[in-house]
Design a protein around this motif. Structure first.
Motif, mmCIF file in Angstrom:
data_model
loop_
_atom_site.group_PDB
_atom_site.id
_atom_site.type_symbol
_atom_site.label_atom_id
_atom_site.label_comp_id
_atom_site.label_asym_id
_atom_site.label_seq_id
_atom_site.Cartn_x
_atom_site.Cartn_y
_atom_site.Cartn_z
ATOM 1 N N THR A 115 -91.222 58.623 -66.604
ATOM 2 C CA THR A 115 -89.866 58.997 -66.187
ATOM 3 C C THR A 115 -89.842 60.476 -65.801
ATOM 4 N N SER A 116 -88.933 60.809 -64.868
ATOM 5 C CA SER A 116 -88.923 62.170 -64.328
ATOM 6 C C SER A 116 -87.921 63.077 -65.038
ATOM 7 N N GLY A 117 -87.132 62.532 -65.987
ATOM 8 C CA GLY A 117 -86.123 63.359 -66.667
ATOM 9 C C GLY A 117 -86.769 64.460 -67.500
ATOM 10 N N LEU A 162 -94.093 62.948 -61.378
ATOM 11 C CA LEU A 162 -93.360 61.989 -62.201
ATOM 12 C C LEU A 162 -92.129 61.441 -61.475
ATOM 13 N N TYR A 163 -92.332 60.860 -60.311
ATOM 14 C CA TYR A 163 -91.202 60.225 -59.638
ATOM 15 C C TYR A 163 -91.708 58.954 -58.960
ATOM 16 N N MET A 164 -91.262 57.823 -59.454
ATOM 17 C CA MET A 164 -91.756 56.551 -58.905
ATOM 18 C C MET A 164 -91.300 56.341 -57.470
ATOM 19 N N GLY A 165 -90.217 57.034 -57.103
ATOM 20 C CA GLY A 165 -89.698 56.879 -55.750
ATOM 21 C C GLY A 165 -90.785 57.134 -54.713
ATOM 22 N N SER A 166 -91.456 58.266 -54.825
ATOM 23 C CA SER A 166 -92.448 58.657 -53.820
ATOM 24 C C SER A 166 -93.621 57.680 -53.782
ATOM 25 N N SER A 238 -83.491 57.034 -51.614
ATOM 26 C CA SER A 238 -83.177 56.482 -52.925
ATOM 27 C C SER A 238 -82.985 57.632 -53.890
ATOM 28 N N GLY A 239 -82.682 57.288 -55.129
ATOM 29 C CA GLY A 239 -82.628 58.303 -56.176
ATOM 30 C C GLY A 239 -81.242 58.761 -56.558
ATOM 31 N N GLU A 240 -80.294 58.685 -55.642
ATOM 32 C CA GLU A 240 -78.938 59.180 -55.896
ATOM 33 C C GLU A 240 -78.007 58.556 -54.857
ATOM 34 N N PRO A 241 -76.698 58.616 -55.115
ATOM 35 C CA PRO A 241 -75.762 58.085 -54.121
ATOM 36 C C PRO A 241 -75.822 58.909 -52.829
ATOM 37 N N GLY A 242 -75.425 58.329 -51.735
ATOM 38 C CA GLY A 242 -75.392 59.061 -50.467
ATOM 39 C C GLY A 242 -75.626 58.127 -49.290
ATOM 40 N N VAL A 261 -81.073 54.047 -44.266
ATOM 41 C CA VAL A 261 -81.090 52.846 -45.127
ATOM 42 C C VAL A 261 -81.070 53.304 -46.580
ATOM 43 N N ASP A 262 -80.140 52.732 -47.339
ATOM 44 C CA ASP A 262 -80.003 53.080 -48.759
ATOM 45 C C ASP A 262 -80.816 52.091 -49.590
ATOM 46 N N CYS A 263 -81.593 52.584 -50.520
ATOM 47 C CA CYS A 263 -82.315 51.679 -51.414
ATOM 48 C C CYS A 263 -82.531 52.357 -52.757
ATOM 49 N N GLY A 264 -83.013 51.577 -53.719
ATOM 50 C CA GLY A 264 -83.435 52.168 -54.983
ATOM 51 C C GLY A 264 -82.597 51.792 -56.165
ATOM 52 N N THR A 265 -83.292 51.495 -57.266
ATOM 53 C CA THR A 265 -82.591 51.227 -58.524
ATOM 54 C C THR A 265 -83.142 52.160 -59.590
ATOM 55 N N MET A 266 -84.104 51.695 -60.374
ATOM 56 C CA MET A 266 -84.616 52.536 -61.472
ATOM 57 C C MET A 266 -86.142 52.469 -61.470
ATOM 58 N N ALA A 267 -86.742 53.543 -61.959
ATOM 59 C CA ALA A 267 -88.211 53.595 -62.002
ATOM 60 C C ALA A 267 -88.772 52.420 -62.813
ATOM 61 N N GLU A 268 -88.116 52.080 -63.928
ATOM 62 C CA GLU A 268 -88.594 50.973 -64.773
ATOM 63 C C GLU A 268 -88.622 49.664 -63.995
ATOM 64 N N GLY A 355 -72.981 55.646 -59.146
ATOM 65 C CA GLY A 355 -73.507 56.673 -60.057
ATOM 66 C C GLY A 355 -73.529 56.115 -61.459
ATOM 67 N N ARG A 356 -73.938 56.929 -62.413
ATOM 68 C CA ARG A 356 -74.013 56.478 -63.795
ATOM 69 C C ARG A 356 -72.614 56.490 -64.411
ATOM 70 N N ILE A 357 -72.332 55.458 -65.213
ATOM 71 C CA ILE A 357 -71.015 55.413 -65.859
ATOM 72 C C ILE A 357 -70.827 56.687 -66.697
ATOM 73 N N PHE A 452 -84.716 67.499 -54.773
ATOM 74 C CA PHE A 452 -84.811 66.221 -55.484
ATOM 75 C C PHE A 452 -83.403 65.624 -55.553
ATOM 76 N N LYS A 453 -82.919 65.327 -56.772
ATOM 77 C CA LYS A 453 -81.593 64.738 -56.896
ATOM 78 C C LYS A 453 -80.607 65.862 -57.215
ATOM 79 N N ALA A 454 -79.452 65.846 -56.572
ATOM 80 C CA ALA A 454 -78.483 66.937 -56.771
ATOM 81 C C ALA A 454 -77.835 66.863 -58.156
HETATM 82 C C1 8LH Z 1 -79.234 55.754 -57.265
HETATM 83 C C2 8LH Z 1 -79.950 55.227 -56.172
HETATM 84 C C3 8LH Z 1 -79.223 54.922 -54.994
HETATM 85 C C4 8LH Z 1 -81.357 55.576 -57.763
HETATM 86 N N1 8LH Z 1 -77.882 55.152 -54.996
HETATM 87 N N2 8LH Z 1 -77.906 55.960 -57.238
HETATM 88 O O1 8LH Z 1 -85.489 56.195 -56.380
HETATM 89 C C5 8LH Z 1 -85.595 54.995 -56.974
HETATM 90 C C6 8LH Z 1 -86.019 55.084 -58.363
HETATM 91 C C7 8LH Z 1 -87.465 55.341 -58.440
HETATM 92 C C8 8LH Z 1 -85.277 56.148 -59.150
HETATM 93 O O2 8LH Z 1 -84.597 57.019 -58.661
HETATM 94 O O3 8LH Z 1 -85.462 55.951 -60.440
HETATM 95 P P1 8LH Z 1 -85.064 56.914 -61.639
HETATM 96 O O4 8LH Z 1 -85.631 58.255 -61.418
HETATM 97 O O5 8LH Z 1 -85.420 56.128 -62.850
HETATM 98 O O6 8LH Z 1 -83.484 57.054 -61.539
HETATM 99 C C9 8LH Z 1 -82.672 55.915 -61.649
HETATM 100 C C10 8LH Z 1 -81.217 56.276 -61.409
HETATM 101 O O7 8LH Z 1 -81.066 56.951 -60.162
HETATM 102 C C11 8LH Z 1 -80.353 55.036 -61.278
HETATM 103 O O8 8LH Z 1 -79.980 54.554 -62.561
HETATM 104 C C12 8LH Z 1 -79.180 55.576 -60.472
HETATM 105 O O9 8LH Z 1 -78.271 56.270 -61.299
HETATM 106 C C13 8LH Z 1 -79.844 56.566 -59.537
HETATM 107 N N3 8LH Z 1 -80.151 55.962 -58.234
HETATM 108 N N4 8LH Z 1 -81.255 55.134 -56.510
HETATM 109 C C14 8LH Z 1 -77.257 55.643 -56.097
HETATM 110 N N5 8LH Z 1 -79.808 54.438 -53.898
#
Ligand code: 8LH
Length: 473
Positions: A115-117, A162-166, A238-242, A261-268, A355-357, A452-454
């Motif tokens: 994880t990248s946190g 430490l970023y699965m996105g890349s 991916s990685g954040e809203p936008g 194109v918007d994509c991405g959920t979580m690294a896990e 975004g995150r709750i 990275f992520k804002a």
């Molecule tokens: C998003 C989005 C999105 C992730 N729109 N929020 O980049 C994909 C993966 C590898 C990633 O970012 O994983 P990471 O670092 O575990 O972060 C996950 C969180 O990032 C996820 O729970 C969302 O809050 C946010 N996120 N992609 C909006 N396209």
């Protein structure tokens, strides 16, 4: 069915007909009811596999009194307890380094990521050779859907540690037969070098966060380069809203002359592109045959009807090393089931993930997301590109203040133009969000940009609370 097996065993020489918009036509366009039936059967297989191979899932499901064979419908599956990030951390603390949810022998691990946190115990990802291959095939398939093709150059402009996105973008591009350029990000001076390399390589695809794409465009302009000269066709974020926020998406599409194109959920949940738009469909499609996604009530963990909001809960249908079965994201979104312009029969997140709750704040009873503030500012002519959100407490009320940059054109016009922009911003906040926000306009380039992520929220309430407690109040 086109290579839909468990455990998966993809043919790395497979390519679809070059004229097909689909990588796997049947899997992508079948009747949703038919797919759901197949998903139920797959869930039983994945659960049986995870139960046989991991003390973590044995413990969890024995305690809940649930067995794989109990799952006869998607509704039955909603009773399976969710997996939280904290449980994964605890499992790894007790069973280092990969936790007792690792379902393959440690000797099968081919890649380690994490994880990248920056706070708390990080989580390690142990990914087997088979899963690495599966992820590459899944991502290649989704990138094909974005319109990328073999031979295209794909520029990965995100940190490669430490970023699965890349890594996910990189191996998808490799499997797709692209010229993959793992450029990276994050080192001093790297953005200016990216501008040079983009001009030289003219990639068809660029992967980054939306914030970084905006940053890159600013640096390009400082270097006297119009980002359209890069010749990019597809920006996938991916990685954040936008990527699904109209004002931000349209601005970036206009700057680069490219499709977003918007994509991405979580690294896990890698293959994290399993929520992704396509060349013809905006927002994010849920590629349910790869990772089954439920948008659920955050408290009951039961699915909400289409059209409603909830938190995504994800289940791997193709991973074998650390499969996540009902992992709860803690994000917020809303989902719909409609005919999609691209013909894929998946449910869709029309506005992406908000975004995150946890990042949501309440101002006088109204729920506000940082992404909603960004959306409003990006839609205002004269906005300079960066802002900070300050939540503070005045008396017993939470107050929202936004410091927003104005751009050079507004600066050149003088103080009246600056004031007028601030008033327009305040009016928009109250019209769209229903809250009063104090807007302070600040000079162009006041705030640092991110590669990275804002991170834009400054919460003064914690400060207030700790002072209050110290005083014994
Ligand atoms: C998003 C989005 C999105 C992730 N729109 N929020 O980049 C994909 C993966 C590898 C990633 O970012 O994983 P990471 O670092 O575990 O972060 C996950 C969180 O990032 C996820 O729970 C969302 O809050 C946010 N996120 N992609 C909006 N396209």
């Amino acid at each position: 069915m086109e290579e839909w097996n468990f455990p998966p065993n993809y043919n790395n020489d497979y390519f679809p007909d070059p004229n097909s918009p689909y990588w796997f036509r049947d899997r992508e366009t079948m009747a949703p009811e038919k797919r759901d039936e197949l998903i139920v059967a797959r869930i039983r297989e994945v659960m049986a596999y995870a139960y046989d191979h991991s003390p973590f899932y044995q413990r969890k499901w024995d305690e809940a009194g649930i067995k794989a064979s109990d799952i006869r419908s998607l509704a039955d599956f909603e009773a399976v307890p969710v997996v939280t990030k904290q449980e994964l951390r605890d499992s790894q603390a007790k069973n280092p380094p990969f936790g007792d949810y690792l379902c393959c022998p440690e000797s099968d691990i081919h890649h380690i990521h994490g994880t990248s946190g920056t706070t708390g115990r990080p989580t390690a990802f142990g990914i087997s050779r088979r899963d690495w291959d599966t992820i590459a095939n899944n991502h290649a398939r989704i990138m094909w859907g974005m319109g990328l093709r073999p031979g295209d150059t794909v520029f990965v402009a995100a940190i490669l540690s430490l970023y699965m996105g890349s890594w996910g973008a990189l191996i998808g591009a490799e499997r797709l037969g692209c010229k993959a350029f793992p450029f990276g990000a994050g080192a001093p001076g790297m953005t200016a070098r990216a501008v040079t390399w983009l001009g030289m390589m003219k990639p068809a695809g660029l992967y980054s966060t939306p914030s970084y794409a905006l940053r890159l465009a600013e640096v390009a302009r400082e270097e006297g380069v119009n980002p359209r000269e890069f010749g990019i066709k597809v920006l996938f974020f991916s990685g954040e809203p936008g990527g699904s926020i109209p004002s931000i998406r349209d601005k970036i599409q206009d700057i680069y002359g490219a499709k977003v194109v918007d994509c991405g959920t979580m690294a896990e949940l890698t293959p994290w592109m399993h929520a992704s738009g396509s060349a013809d469909t905006e927002g994010m499609l849920l590629w349910q045959d790869i990772v089954y996604t439920e948008v659920a009530d955050p408290n009951t963990h039961r699915r909400v009807p289409y059209g409603e909001q909830g938190t995504p809960i994800y289940t791997h249908l193709e991973r074998t090393s650390q499969p996540m079965i009902r992992m709860i994201s803690g994000d917020l979104t809303h989902w719909v089931m409609e005919d999609n312009p691209c013909g894929r029969t998946y449910p869709r997140l029309p506005k992406g993930i908000y975004g995150r709750i946890d990042d949501m704040f309440q101002i006088r009873g109204e729920n506000v997301y940082p992404s909603a503030i960004a959306e409003i500012l990006e839609g205002l002519a004269g906005y300079g590109g960066e802002h900070r959100i300050i939540i503070s407490r005045s008396g017993s009320m939470d107050e929202l203040a936004v410091q927003a940059e104005f751009d050079q054109k507004v600066a050149d016009k003088g103080p009246d133009a600056v004031r007028e922009l601030g008033e327009r911003a305040e009016a928009e906040f109250s019209r769209v969000l229903g809250v009063r926000a104090r807007v302070e306009m600040v000079e162009p380039d006041t705030f640092p940009r991110t590669d990275f992520k804002a991170q834009r929220v400054v919460d003064d309430r914690d400060l207030y609370q700790s002072l209050h407690q110290k005083r014994g109040g």
